[in-house]
Design an enzyme around this catalytic site. Structure first.
Site, short mmCIF file in Angstrom:
data_model
loop_
_atom_site.label_atom_id
_atom_site.label_comp_id
_atom_site.label_asym_id
_atom_site.label_seq_id
_atom_site.Cartn_x
_atom_site.Cartn_y
_atom_site.Cartn_z
N GLY A 6 -12.80 37.24 -47.63
CA GLY A 6 -13.48 37.74 -46.44
C GLY A 6 -14.00 36.61 -45.56
O GLY A 6 -13.95 36.69 -44.33
N GLN A 50 -17.08 45.44 -46.76
CA GLN A 50 -17.80 46.39 -47.64
C GLN A 50 -17.28 47.82 -47.50
O GLN A 50 -17.59 48.67 -48.32
CB GLN A 50 -19.30 46.37 -47.33
N THR A 57 0.73 27.58 -49.35
CA THR A 57 1.47 28.48 -50.25
C THR A 57 0.56 29.64 -50.66
O THR A 57 -0.57 29.42 -51.08
CB THR A 57 1.94 27.70 -51.50
N CYS A 62 -25.29 35.98 -51.17
CA CYS A 62 -25.20 34.60 -50.70
C CYS A 62 -26.57 34.01 -50.42
O CYS A 62 -26.75 32.81 -50.43
CB CYS A 62 -24.35 34.53 -49.44
C1 LIG Z 1 -19.83 41.97 -45.22
C2 LIG Z 1 -19.24 40.77 -45.90
N1 LIG Z 1 -18.44 39.95 -45.21
C3 LIG Z 1 -17.87 38.89 -45.76
C4 LIG Z 1 -18.10 38.57 -47.08
C5 LIG Z 1 -17.43 37.36 -47.67
O1 LIG Z 1 -16.33 37.77 -48.44
P1 LIG Z 1 -15.69 36.78 -49.55
O2 LIG Z 1 -16.67 36.73 -50.68
O3 LIG Z 1 -14.39 37.42 -49.92
O4 LIG Z 1 -15.50 35.46 -48.89
C6 LIG Z 1 -18.94 39.39 -47.84
C7 LIG Z 1 -19.25 39.04 -49.24
O5 LIG Z 1 -20.34 39.30 -49.72
C8 LIG Z 1 -19.51 40.53 -47.24
O6 LIG Z 1 -20.30 41.36 -47.92
#
Ligand SMILES: Cc1ncc(COP(=O)(O)O)c(C=O)c1O
Length: 388
Positions: free
Chosen positions: A70, A177, A235, A327
């Site tokens: 993401g 999400q 890749t 995070c």
């Molecule tokens: C709304 C949202 N966007 C982006 C991300 C980032 O995704 P990824 O962990 O696959 O990099 C998250 C992860 O918590 C998320 O909840």
């Protein structure tokens, strides 16, 4: 008893994905760009996964660009659009974006871009009328999170993307999400770019995708071999992408049963905690991710708990929950999301999130409620533990 209630942080890789990934790692490890049989086997897996992920959005398969997750998808959307311009333009985001949008946009701002961060109300919702008035002649991109990871609020995406399209700007949404939990149909909505992540829908970590509507021009983030229609060199991680593909296919198949089940469990959890003094729901109670329950926590005496204190205590009791978004949970700073929703700094440190998933049962909810009540009761008379 161990109960995992942090499915918004990540989901356990489903057995079907693990079985497929093991087979791919052992037997189908070719490079999909190679012309020989080993490469072609890998290319078939890659294209099958592209079809599976595309179906989750009702999109043509050629609109799916595989990424590492993401975060990369969001960065590719923001920077990929921005790099089309030689001079800084205007971009609009909400004030409740994930850091994977907020940070690249902050970088653009440092490079001279004008940025509007739309305010949200106390439930975390953007007002489409405010988007309408924020648009400028040089607005080139609007990015709005679809389902907010920390407080569960779903934005009025249909209205937001229609307003943006009518203005002529591009519309991106971070649907990390939402995908696999609510139906998304890009044929029905004028969405130009949409981010997905495999590990939020029972696929493995390390794979994601960006939907790129035909005709949308992006400048890639990396120079290299030009894989993924020249948009993402490198890749492809075939085992992870194959696991993502099957997880996406199964999520689409199971959604009609699994989503109402999750909503039922979510309501059970909200209802059972409704009479607990000091637990105040955050986010929009009804326009909400199906699996998402969140609160700010005060003691009955009016003091405020740190969300992290609760997370630690629940963990000791075998229950995995989260304080705000994963995070940010390493540091005790007020949640920028709750601050944007109008919470004071002290309350914005007291957010907790319980997110449910495929393995969650009604009995898990009952047990969690009992433990949470006990933990809150135990913490309440010890003021030293209540310091934020
Ligand atoms: C709304 C949202 N966007 C982006 C991300 C980032 O995704 P990824 O962990 O696959 O990099 C998250 C992860 O918590 C998320 O909840």
């Amino acid at each position: 008893m161990q109960i995992y209630l942090d499915y918004s942080a990540t989901t356990p890789t489903r057995p079907e994905a693990i079985a497929l990934m093991q087979k791919v790692l052992a037997e189908q490890w070719g490079n999909p760009s190679s012309l020989h049989a080993w490469g072609q086997q890998a290319a078939i897996l890659l294209e099958r996964a592209r079809v599976q992920v595309a179906r989750l959005l009702n999109a043509p398969s050629e609109t799916i660009v595989f990424t590492s997750g993401g975060t990369e998808s969001n960065n590719l959307a923001i920077m990929g659009v921005a790099r089309n311009y030689t001079t800084p333009q205007h971009i609009i985001i909400s004030s409740v974006e994930h850091s994977a949008i907020a940070e690249p946009v902050r970088l653009l701002e440092q490079w001279g871009w004008q940025v509007t961060r739309l305010n949200v109300d106390s439930l975390g919702r953007v007002n489409p009328i405010e988007l309408q008035s924020a648009l400028r002649p040089n607005t080139v991109l609007v990015s709005m999170i679809y389902g907010q990871s920390e407080v569960g609020t779903i934005q009025p995406i249909a209205q937001l993307c229609e307003i943006t399209r009518a203005h002529g700007a591009l519309f991106h949404t971070d649907a990390v999400q939402v995908a696999g939990r609510l139906a998304i149909d890009v044929q029905q909505l004028p969405i130009d770019l949409l981010s997905l992540s495999s590990h939020k829908l029972y696929g493995p970590q390390g794979a994601g995708a960006l939907y790129v509507c035909p005709g949308v021009e992006l400048v890639p983030l990396f120079g290299g071999g030009g894989q993924e229609s020249k948009l993402r060199s490198g890749t492809q991680a075939i085992p992870a992408i194959a696991g993502f593909g099957i997880a996406a296919e199964l999520a689409a198949q199971e959604m009609a049963i699994e989503t109402p089940r999750l909503i039922h469990l979510r309501e059970q959890l909200f209802d059972q905690l409704a009479d607990v003094a000091g637990l105040v729901p955050t986010g929009d109670r009804w326009n909400r991710l199906p699996h998402h329950v969140s609160f700010s926590v005060h003691s009955a005496g009016g003091e405020i708990f740190s969300g992290k204190t609760l997370v630690r205590q629940m963990n000791l009791a075998g229950i995995g929950i989260s304080a705000g978004s994963a995070c940010n949970s390493g540091k005790l700073v007020p949640s920028p999301i709750l601050v944007a929703m109008g919470y004071c700094d002290r309350l914005a440190k007291s957010g907790i999130r319980l997110t449910l998933g495929r393995d969650t049962t009604g009995a898990d909810i009952d047990w969690t409620v009992m433990v949470l009540k006990q933990v809150l009761a135990r913490l309440a008379p010890q003021p030293t533990l209540l310091k934020v």
